[in-house]
Scaffold this motif. Sequence first.
Motif, mmCIF file in Angstrom:
data_model
loop_
_atom_site.group_PDB
_atom_site.id
_atom_site.type_symbol
_atom_site.label_atom_id
_atom_site.label_comp_id
_atom_site.label_asym_id
_atom_site.label_seq_id
_atom_site.Cartn_x
_atom_site.Cartn_y
_atom_site.Cartn_z
ATOM 1 N N LEU A 17 -24.924 168.101 -42.360
ATOM 2 C CA LEU A 17 -24.981 169.622 -42.159
ATOM 3 C C LEU A 17 -23.588 170.204 -42.968
ATOM 4 C CD1 LEU A 17 -26.069 169.514 -38.380
ATOM 5 C CD2 LEU A 17 -27.484 169.585 -40.691
ATOM 6 N N LEU A 18 -23.706 170.802 -43.972
ATOM 7 C CA LEU A 18 -22.420 171.413 -44.754
ATOM 8 C C LEU A 18 -22.021 172.560 -44.008
ATOM 9 C CD1 LEU A 18 -24.148 171.218 -48.235
ATOM 10 C CD2 LEU A 18 -22.367 169.542 -47.026
ATOM 11 N N CYS A 19 -20.921 172.644 -43.903
ATOM 12 C CA CYS A 19 -20.195 173.889 -43.609
ATOM 13 C C CYS A 19 -18.690 174.084 -44.356
ATOM 14 C CB CYS A 19 -20.036 173.669 -42.165
ATOM 15 S SG CYS A 19 -18.975 175.240 -41.044
ATOM 16 N N GLN A 20 -18.673 175.076 -45.132
ATOM 17 C CA GLN A 20 -17.582 174.996 -45.862
ATOM 18 C C GLN A 20 -16.953 176.372 -45.701
ATOM 19 O OE1 GLN A 20 -17.048 172.299 -48.048
ATOM 20 N NE2 GLN A 20 -14.918 172.776 -48.414
ATOM 21 N N ASP A 21 -15.883 176.288 -45.386
ATOM 22 C CA ASP A 21 -15.083 177.700 -45.173
ATOM 23 C C ASP A 21 -13.979 178.105 -46.204
ATOM 24 O OD1 ASP A 21 -13.295 179.982 -44.210
ATOM 25 O OD2 ASP A 21 -13.121 179.319 -42.210
ATOM 26 N N HIS A 22 -14.232 179.035 -46.931
ATOM 27 C CA HIS A 22 -13.533 179.385 -48.045
ATOM 28 C C HIS A 22 -12.512 180.489 -48.071
ATOM 29 C CE1 HIS A 22 -16.613 176.814 -50.477
ATOM 30 N NE2 HIS A 22 -17.281 177.797 -49.942
ATOM 31 N N ARG A 23 -12.038 180.709 -46.844
ATOM 32 C CA ARG A 23 -11.016 181.647 -46.686
ATOM 33 C C ARG A 23 -9.595 181.421 -46.900
ATOM 34 N NH1 ARG A 23 -12.252 183.379 -40.477
ATOM 35 N NH2 ARG A 23 -12.838 181.133 -40.530
ATOM 36 N N GLY A 24 -9.551 179.886 -47.225
ATOM 37 C CA GLY A 24 -8.287 179.342 -47.905
ATOM 38 C C GLY A 24 -7.050 179.340 -46.991
ATOM 39 N N ALA A 25 -7.298 179.314 -45.546
ATOM 40 C CA ALA A 25 -6.302 179.093 -44.579
ATOM 41 C C ALA A 25 -6.572 177.575 -43.833
ATOM 42 C CB ALA A 25 -6.227 180.021 -43.754
ATOM 43 N N ASP A 26 -5.501 177.033 -43.169
ATOM 44 C CA ASP A 26 -5.707 175.796 -42.550
ATOM 45 C C ASP A 26 -6.635 175.789 -41.330
ATOM 46 O OD1 ASP A 26 -3.961 174.617 -44.237
ATOM 47 O OD2 ASP A 26 -2.264 174.910 -42.639
#
Length: 293
Positions: A17-26
């Motif tokens: 189940l894909l989940c990718q956060d592209h906000r660029g923080a840890d």
Amino acid sequence: MNLIQLKTVQSGEDVLLLCQDHRGADIVLVKWIRPDLETELYVFFFRTHRAYKNYQHPSFHGRVTLRDPQSKDGDASLILKNITINDTGTYDCYVGLKGNSPQLINSFHLKVKDSDQQQITVKTGDDVTLQCLDHRGGDIEKLEWMKQDLKKNISIYKHEKMHKDEKQNPSFNNRVELRDPQMKDGDVSVILRNININDTGTYECYVRNSNTQPQPQLISNITMTVIDSGGDGGDKDRHVGLIVGLSVMCVLLLVVGVSFMIYRICKKHKMRKRRPPIHEAADRDLHVLNPEP
């Protein structure tokens, strides 16, 4: 607004189940939840580089991991192992960044197809094998066979022994046995004897083994339709009845025909008796022509 993605898998498979956060923080927090579960426990709960099992729903123990345990590049994707029918539902991924509240990143609706679903038709009075094979390996610790419309199990086995207790539905007493008492190679099929109409329904096979989580998992289900063994006999009886009926009708028509012929013959015979003989008629005619002096 996040769109819910539909994902269809077969039971027994592993799913990503894909989940990718592209906000660029840890990433400091990952929560995967099932809104339809009647509990506040999670599918998976991860905070500050550690997963918390005590926050996790028991049905997911030992079956869920992050694809990347370090959550690099905002990757909070989840691997769910050994899918079962019970895993059907909606999965929401929430990600929390440092200094921010968790946000919904992705949603999936997971639909699980039972690769071992069976449809069988049997007759009353027969014996039938309800097949269930557990290919996951490990020693089988508990086996439960259930019928969906019943509140109690049809059989419970623990460590190769049948447990006849209050949990078994009385209608199945002394009618259920293992096909292989040793359950070799994961064969947990059962033989159900002396089938009756009330046995129609869907049967589910749940197994817990030494390689899986504590709760028994659904392995297969079987929909059984029971027909009355007298049904074919009824058809034959109707067929015989039709033949007999036609035969009786033919006999009646024959009797009517013969009776009519006899009636015609009798009628002709009576008419002949009423008509005077030819020579008497001739004498009368001659007397008329030649009267006596």
